[in-house]
Design an enzyme around this catalytic site. Structure first.
Site, PDB file in Angstrom:
ATOM      1  N   GLU A 180      10.016  19.402 -24.016  1.00 46.26           N
ATOM      2  CA  GLU A 180       9.271  19.600 -22.752  1.00 46.26           C
ATOM      3  C   GLU A 180       9.737  20.881 -22.046  1.00 46.26           C
ATOM      4  OE1 GLU A 180       6.701  17.786 -22.108  1.00 46.26           O
ATOM      5  OE2 GLU A 180       7.015  15.727 -22.796  1.00 46.26           O
ATOM      6  N   LYS A 189       3.561  11.912 -10.760  1.00 48.12           N
ATOM      7  CA  LYS A 189       2.698  11.093 -11.624  1.00 48.12           C
ATOM      8  C   LYS A 189       3.436   9.793 -11.911  1.00 48.12           C
ATOM      9  CE  LYS A 189      -0.111  14.367 -14.240  1.00 48.12           C
ATOM     10  NZ  LYS A 189      -0.392  14.905 -15.588  1.00 48.12           N
ATOM     11  N   ARG A 192       0.806  -1.241   0.000  1.00 48.18           N
ATOM     12  CA  ARG A 192       0.000   0.000   0.000  1.00 48.18           C
ATOM     13  C   ARG A 192       0.832   1.281   0.000  1.00 48.18           C
ATOM     14  NH1 ARG A 192      -3.445  -2.932   3.498  1.00 48.18           N
ATOM     15  NH2 ARG A 192      -5.136  -3.822   2.268  1.00 48.18           N
ATOM     16  N   HIS A 210       0.261  18.110 -25.983  1.00 48.57           N
ATOM     17  CA  HIS A 210       0.072  16.670 -25.802  1.00 48.57           C
ATOM     18  C   HIS A 210      -1.232  16.166 -26.415  1.00 48.57           C
ATOM     19  CE1 HIS A 210       3.395  17.365 -23.141  1.00 48.57           C
ATOM     20  NE2 HIS A 210       3.451  16.113 -22.753  1.00 48.57           N
ATOM     21  N   HIS A 236       8.229  10.651 -27.814  1.00 49.15           N
ATOM     22  CA  HIS A 236       7.154  11.427 -27.194  1.00 49.15           C
ATOM     23  C   HIS A 236       7.392  12.939 -27.344  1.00 49.15           C
ATOM     24  CE1 HIS A 236       4.128  12.627 -24.324  1.00 49.15           C
ATOM     25  NE2 HIS A 236       5.047  13.223 -23.593  1.00 49.15           N
ATOM     26  N   HIS A 245      -0.466  13.177 -28.654  1.00 54.25           N
ATOM     27  CA  HIS A 245      -0.885  11.795 -28.374  1.00 54.25           C
ATOM     28  C   HIS A 245      -1.548  11.170 -29.595  1.00 54.25           C
ATOM     29  CE1 HIS A 245      -0.883  12.448 -23.743  1.00 54.25           C
ATOM     30  NE2 HIS A 245       0.257  11.967 -24.169  1.00 54.25           N
ATOM     31  N   LYS A 261       8.063  23.677 -13.141  1.00 49.43           N
ATOM     32  CA  LYS A 261       7.168  22.538 -12.891  1.00 49.43           C
ATOM     33  C   LYS A 261       6.836  22.416 -11.406  1.00 49.43           C
ATOM     34  CE  LYS A 261       5.802  17.919 -13.678  1.00 49.43           C
ATOM     35  NZ  LYS A 261       5.872  16.665 -14.385  1.00 49.43           N
ATOM     36  N   ASN A 301       0.128  19.843 -20.220  1.00 54.76           N
ATOM     37  CA  ASN A 301      -0.182  18.959 -21.349  1.00 54.76           C
ATOM     38  C   ASN A 301      -0.263  19.733 -22.673  1.00 54.76           C
ATOM     39  OD1 ASN A 301      -0.459  16.408 -19.977  1.00 54.76           O
ATOM     40  ND2 ASN A 301      -2.237  17.328 -18.986  1.00 54.76           N
ATOM     41  N   ARG A 310      -2.381  22.427 -13.484  1.00 54.02           N
ATOM     42  CA  ARG A 310      -1.382  21.424 -13.886  1.00 54.02           C
ATOM     43  C   ARG A 310      -1.674  20.871 -15.287  1.00 54.02           C
ATOM     44  NH1 ARG A 310       1.492  16.512 -10.451  1.00 54.02           N
ATOM     45  NH2 ARG A 310       2.736  15.757 -12.204  1.00 54.02           N
ATOM     46  N   GLU A 350      -3.761  17.693 -10.431  1.00 53.23           N
ATOM     47  CA  GLU A 350      -4.283  18.129 -11.740  1.00 53.23           C
ATOM     48  C   GLU A 350      -5.798  18.370 -11.741  1.00 53.23           C
ATOM     49  OE1 GLU A 350      -2.213  16.515 -15.198  1.00 53.23           O
ATOM     50  OE2 GLU A 350      -4.086  16.642 -16.310  1.00 53.23           O
TER      51      GLU A 350
HETATM   52  P1  NAD Z   1      12.877   6.566 -21.766  1.00 47.26           P
HETATM   53  O1  NAD Z   1      12.751   6.365 -20.335  1.00 47.26           O
HETATM   54  O2  NAD Z   1      12.355   5.501 -22.679  1.00 47.26           O
HETATM   55  O3  NAD Z   1      14.407   6.843 -22.128  1.00 47.26           O
HETATM   56  C1  NAD Z   1      14.761   7.085 -23.473  1.00 47.26           C
HETATM   57  C2  NAD Z   1      15.921   6.194 -23.916  1.00 47.26           C
HETATM   58  O4  NAD Z   1      17.130   6.716 -23.377  1.00 47.26           O
HETATM   59  C3  NAD Z   1      15.822   4.759 -23.442  1.00 47.26           C
HETATM   60  O5  NAD Z   1      16.294   3.909 -24.456  1.00 47.26           O
HETATM   61  C4  NAD Z   1      16.766   4.739 -22.246  1.00 47.26           C
HETATM   62  O6  NAD Z   1      17.271   3.463 -21.963  1.00 47.26           O
HETATM   63  C5  NAD Z   1      17.845   5.662 -22.711  1.00 47.26           C
HETATM   64  N1  NAD Z   1      18.629   6.312 -21.666  1.00 47.26           N
HETATM   65  C6  NAD Z   1      18.229   6.766 -20.473  1.00 47.26           C
HETATM   66  N2  NAD Z   1      19.198   7.427 -19.857  1.00 47.26           N
HETATM   67  C7  NAD Z   1      20.266   7.365 -20.649  1.00 47.26           C
HETATM   68  C8  NAD Z   1      21.584   7.869 -20.565  1.00 47.26           C
HETATM   69  N3  NAD Z   1      21.973   8.622 -19.542  1.00 47.26           N
HETATM   70  N4  NAD Z   1      22.441   7.605 -21.572  1.00 47.26           N
HETATM   71  C9  NAD Z   1      22.040   6.879 -22.655  1.00 47.26           C
HETATM   72  N5  NAD Z   1      20.803   6.395 -22.813  1.00 47.26           N
HETATM   73  C10 NAD Z   1      19.924   6.640 -21.818  1.00 47.26           C
HETATM   74  O7  NAD Z   1      12.176   7.929 -22.240  1.00 47.26           O
HETATM   75  P2  NAD Z   1      12.015   9.356 -21.554  1.00 47.26           P
HETATM   76  O8  NAD Z   1      11.905  10.301 -22.681  1.00 47.26           O
HETATM   77  O9  NAD Z   1      13.025   9.600 -20.509  1.00 47.26           O
HETATM   78  O10 NAD Z   1      10.626   9.235 -20.807  1.00 47.26           O
HETATM   79  C11 NAD Z   1       9.437   9.019 -21.510  1.00 47.26           C
HETATM   80  C12 NAD Z   1       8.427   8.459 -20.534  1.00 47.26           C
HETATM   81  O11 NAD Z   1       8.204   9.415 -19.517  1.00 47.26           O
HETATM   82  C13 NAD Z   1       7.077   8.147 -21.158  1.00 47.26           C
HETATM   83  O12 NAD Z   1       6.668   6.882 -20.741  1.00 47.26           O
HETATM   84  C14 NAD Z   1       6.164   9.214 -20.600  1.00 47.26           C
HETATM   85  O13 NAD Z   1       4.836   8.765 -20.437  1.00 47.26           O
HETATM   86  C15 NAD Z   1       6.814   9.518 -19.271  1.00 47.26           C
HETATM   87  N6  NAD Z   1       6.571  10.872 -18.762  1.00 47.26           N
HETATM   88  C16 NAD Z   1       6.120  10.980 -17.488  1.00 47.26           C
HETATM   89  C17 NAD Z   1       5.885  12.231 -16.958  1.00 47.26           C
HETATM   90  C18 NAD Z   1       5.439  12.351 -15.535  1.00 47.26           C
HETATM   91  O14 NAD Z   1       5.106  13.449 -15.106  1.00 47.26           O
HETATM   92  N7  NAD Z   1       5.452  11.280 -14.780  1.00 47.26           N
HETATM   93  C19 NAD Z   1       6.128  13.379 -17.714  1.00 47.26           C
HETATM   94  C20 NAD Z   1       6.602  13.236 -19.009  1.00 47.26           C
HETATM   95  C21 NAD Z   1       6.817  11.966 -19.525  1.00 47.26           C
HETATM   96  N1  GLY Z   2       3.997  15.947 -17.573  1.00 44.13           N
HETATM   97  C1  GLY Z   2       2.772  16.521 -17.131  1.00 44.13           C
HETATM   98  C2  GLY Z   2       2.600  16.531 -15.652  1.00 44.13           C
HETATM   99  O1  GLY Z   2       3.448  16.115 -14.911  1.00 44.13           O
HETATM  100  O2  GLY Z   2       1.592  16.963 -15.185  1.00 44.13           O
END
Ligand code: NAD
Ligand code: GLY
Length: 349
Positions: free
Chosen positions: A176, A134, A112, A235, A252, A239, A214, A232, A228, A224
């Site tokens: 972003e 998130k 939990r 987005h 993305h 999307h 942020k 997006n 917040r 949100e």
């Molecule tokens: P990712 O986590 O897939 O990383 C991108 C690539 O870079 C991967 O192949 C990874 O292995 C590689 N990588 C990571 N660090 C590295 C490094 N230092 N050197 C070399 N390669 C490296 O993608 P991302 O763009 O970091 O994240 C996208 C994800 O984040 C999506 O799933 C999206 O939904 C999520 N996201 C979440 C929020 C949130 O608020 N929680 C906000 C924006 C995006």
């Molecule tokens: N990436 C959008 C949020 O964190 O709200």
């Protein structure tokens, strides 16, 4: 008869985000570092010199958005059960946004809810995903449709990790950053226009600005219910583009870049943004080789896909529309004719 459960309480979930060389972390409990094969191969050895714990485990997942699923969550949970983690144990998310979101989600449901720490290694996760709590995973119905708000206990952002990041991934993170500047901070946007993010000192400052922006938004609206949603921006369109191209053609951040250009076109049509301002945003995105055009094959089905967006209701689509540079509105009152006009324009491109 009525029994009342008095749950009105003030919970302090505040935490610090450190932007600097990763400090040494001494954790007097069981710890699991969750990472993926790519990040592990490049950076795990270094991380292990920085973390000490009562017991330290590493869970290494496959790399990629397609592994942001139930199976990976089960892999994390299984390791925690097998190693008898308790409610005082801690997870460390070590990777990009995919790892951060999944580690946070696993932490939110294990017994939990246990604590977790974010050590983001992509630009996108350093400026956005690691901050704000998130967490989640994808399923066959869509992206991030299962999840929880679960704030990390701390975030350690070390720009050193970005030195090994592929340049396309770096640019996806820039998208972003631009998002944060256009929606909330005109001075920041102007700073970005005249800066080079390939300069490490500038990059550190930009990460700080983006994270502060942020953090400010999340402080005002953690779950949100309002402002917040402005994060997006780009987005709603992005999307649909990711979906239409089956998550294969664009990262993305790249889809978001195109989405921001589309949202700006809507803003121009609504007289909320000048053509000159829209051109400045486009130019900034293109400076980092981000895509800004996309051929919409069928405007109607593109439009219909908006209804799958988490922000939309059965009858209304919520759009995030910039007001000039540095301000934004969240509205479900955009005229369908305006949207179709923009979508049709992209159909011609
Ligand atoms: P990712 O986590 O897939 O990383 C991108 C690539 O870079 C991967 O192949 C990874 O292995 C590689 N990588 C990571 N660090 C590295 C490094 N230092 N050197 C070399 N390669 C490296 O993608 P991302 O763009 O970091 O994240 C996208 C994800 O984040 C999506 O799933 C999206 O939904 C999520 N996201 C979440 C929020 C949130 O608020 N929680 C906000 C924006 C995006
Ligand atoms: N990436 C959008 C949020 O964190 O709200």
């Amino acid at each position: 008869m009525q029994v009342n459960i008095a749950l009105k309480k003030v919970v302090d979930n505040s935490y610090d985000i450190t932007i600097n060389t990763l400090p040494t972390l001494h954790l007097d409990t069981k710890v699991a570092i969750v990472t993926n094969e790519t990040v592990s191969a490049i950076h795990l050895e270094y991380l292990l010199t920085k973390v000490s714990a009562k017991e330290l485990h590493v869970v290494t997942l496959k790399d990629g958005e397609k592994y942001k699923n139930q199976e990976s969550i089960d892999t994390i949970l299984e390791s925690l059960f097998e190693n008898r983690f308790n409610r005082k144990s801690i997870l460390i998310a070590f990777g990009g946004g995919v790892i951060g979101d999944m580690t946070g989600f696993a932490a939110s449901i294990y017994q939990r809810g246990i604590d977790f720490i974010q050590i983001p290694t992509t630009l996108l996760s350093q400026v956005d995903a690691s901050v704000g709590g998130k967490t989640g995973m994808n399923n066959k119905y869509g992206k991030n449709l299962v999840g929880a708000f679960h704030q990390p206990k701390a975030v350690y952002i070390d720009p050193y990790f970005l030195t090994t990041l592929p340049s396309r991934e770096f640019s996806a993170g820039v998208a972003e950053i631009v998002k944060m500047a256009v929606t909330f901070n005109k001075d920041f946007f102007e700073f970005l226009e005249c800066s080079d993010l390939n300069n490490p000192e500038v990059l550190q400052e930009v990460i700080k600005q983006a994270v502060s922006t942020k953090a400010d938004v999340v402080t005002k609206d953690e779950k949100e219910h309002g402002i917040r949603a402005a994060l997006n921006y780009g987005h709603t369109f992005g999307h649909v583009i990711e979906n239409e191209t089956k998550y294969k053609k664009y990262l993305h951040g790249e889809a978001v870049a195109i989405g921001m250009v589309m949202a700006n076109d809507v803003a121009v049509k609504m007289n909320l943004m000048s053509e000159k301002e829209a051109a400045r945003v486009k130019a900034l995105l293109e400076k980092y080789n981000l895509p800004t055009s996309y051929k919409i094959e069928n405007s109607r089905s593109f439009y219909e896909a908006f209804f799958l967006d988490k922000k939309s209701s059965d009858s209304a689509i919520t759009f995030i529309i910039p007001i000039g540079i540095g301000n934004v509105t969240i509205t479900d009152k955009v005229d369908i004719g305006t949207i179709m006009c923009v979508l049709n324009k992209f159909g011609e491109s």
